[in-house]
Design an enzyme around this catalytic site. Structure first.
Site, PDB file in Angstrom:
ATOM      1  N   HIS A 195       0.813  -1.213   0.000  1.00 32.57           N
ATOM      2  CA  HIS A 195       0.000   0.000   0.000  1.00 32.57           C
ATOM      3  C   HIS A 195       0.847   1.265   0.000  1.00 32.57           C
ATOM      4  CE1 HIS A 195      -3.644   2.218   0.252  1.00 32.57           C
ATOM      5  NE2 HIS A 195      -4.368   1.229   0.731  1.00 32.57           N
ATOM      6  N   ASP A 215      -2.504   2.104  -4.359  1.00 26.91           N
ATOM      7  CA  ASP A 215      -3.735   2.106  -3.561  1.00 26.91           C
ATOM      8  C   ASP A 215      -4.719   1.051  -4.044  1.00 26.91           C
ATOM      9  OD1 ASP A 215      -2.794   4.254  -2.009  1.00 26.91           O
ATOM     10  OD2 ASP A 215      -3.455   5.696  -3.526  1.00 26.91           O
TER      11      ASP A 215
END
Length: 397
Positions: A370, A374
């Site tokens: 992450h 995203d």
């Protein structure tokens, strides 16, 4: 003159190696080219072959020792040949001594074989708890043992009778060393450093399986393509369209690569290796298939080199062949941005044009870092790959 055994340089980037296992003992005969030790780097476990023939005179570096490239591991030479004292044995590792246990109160002296005096209540209580009355000192009239004496003894938690020796448990110790340790250290690093997110999807394999049957129809068995071969090709093409997943987290920033160097997980009897198919986005299906077959064969024979492992930009791991696992959460191979896990394909009733049909449905699991990418782009990438799998003719032909 004795021949030195030194830490080999197994790749361009290797600076340090670790002794994973000695395959010979001091005094064993050794033939030139014979495997004598297992050497670990941060990527692979590799077998070290003897550079000379003779006797393994001395092991200078024990299992687990880390040495720089060229560091002394041991000596091979003739029987009785002297070796330098500097190669002396490694210091013994001190082992912690068990802490001393608190001394138990001394039991009362034995009554010398005579039946001790005791009240009926005390005798019954002693029988219920297996207490040897001869070990107690009575406080009743004429030294007889009363109920309070037995209760006090029990409250002290003193040993009553010697229990039978416990039967040893049957177990086997598997050394945490070699390729198992390499895998463990890399996976621990991934788990501790990477904020991982997992996306799961199911995809219809009808068209891809049909395409595979058509491709393999006139090929000899040794040249037939596998589902993994097809997925490597399609995933590489999807990565061309969503390059943020074809990236590495490096100290100087996120490096996004144009060419896809696909790591393909290969299970071995004692672990897992992930060699790399380079430029997978530029290769034809038959080339990818042949390369994966070659990598798998050399992996089983322990003939992969460090060059087969370096430079991967994305990893695919397929557990579908075991017919047991559907969705799972693979661990990212650092410093890569993502990994694709493939589960089993099973027949499932699905709605097609308003009717219920039975279709082969495959499970996909995408895990990504992450810090690099995203959730929305991950969902988009999975969508691109799913469309390629469900309509493979656009890519394969």
């Amino acid at each position: 003159m004795a021949t030195e055994i030194t830490m080999p340089k197994l790749g361009l980037t290797m600076k340090v190696g670790r002794i994973g296992k000695w395959l010979k003992k001091e005094g064993d005969p050794v033939k030139k080219g014979e495997a004598i030790a297992e050497v670990l780097t941060d990527k692979i476990a590799n077998v070290l072959e003897a550079a000379a023939e003779g006797i393994l005179l001395k092991i200078a570096a024990p299992v687990g020792a880390q040495l720089p490239v060229g560091g002394l591991m041991g000596y091979i030479g003739a029987v009785g040949e002297n070796v330098p004292d500097a190669a002396g044995a490694a210091p013994a590792i001190e082992t912690a001594q068990p802490a001393a246990t608190a001394a138990a109160p001394k039991p009362a002296p034995s009554s010398g074989g005579k039946k001790p005096r005791a009240t009926p209540v005390a005798r019954k209580l002693a029988e219920q708890h297996g207490v040897d009355l001869s070990r107690l000192a009575g406080t009743g009239p004429n030294g007889s043992i009363v109920r309070e004496d037995v209760e006090k003894f029990l409250a002290q938690g003193l040993p009553q009778e010697t229990p039978p020796p416990a039967q040893p448990e049957a177990f086997e110790v598997m050394p945490y060393a070699g390729i198992r340790q390499v895998i463990g250290e890399n996976m621990l690093r991934s788990w501790l450093e990477i904020p991982k997110v997992d996306h799961h999807a199911s995809v219809d394999m009808t068209e891809l399986l049909a395409a595979r049957r058509a491709i393999n129809e006139n090929l000899p068995e040794s040249e037939r393509v596998s589902v993994t071969d097809l997925l490597v090709m399609l995933t590489a093409r999807a990565l061309e369209m969503k390059t943020i997943f074809n990236a590495l987290m490096e100290p100087d920033g996120i490096k996004i690569y144009r060419n896809v160097h696909m790591g393909v997980a290969i299970a071995l009897e004692n672990g897992l290796v992930v060699p790399v198919v380079r430029d997978a986005n530029k290769k034809r299906l038959r080339e990818i298939s042949a390369e994966i077959k070659d990598l798998a064969a050399r992996a089983r024979e322990n003939r992969l080199t460090e060059m087969d492992f370096i430079g991967g930009t994305f990893t695919l791991t397929n557990l579908g062949g075991y017919r047991s696992t559907e969705h799972f959460t693979p661990i990212i191979n650092p410093p890569q941005a993502a990994i694709l896990g493939v589960g089993r394909t099973k027949d499932v009733p699905v709605a097609v044009d308003g009717e219920v049909r039975i279709r082969p449905i495959m499970a996909l699991s995408l895990s990504h870092d992450h810090r690099i990418v995203d959730g929305a782009p991950a969902a988009e990438f999975l969508g691109i790959l799913m469309r390629m799998i469900e309509m493979p003719s656009r890519v394969l032909y």
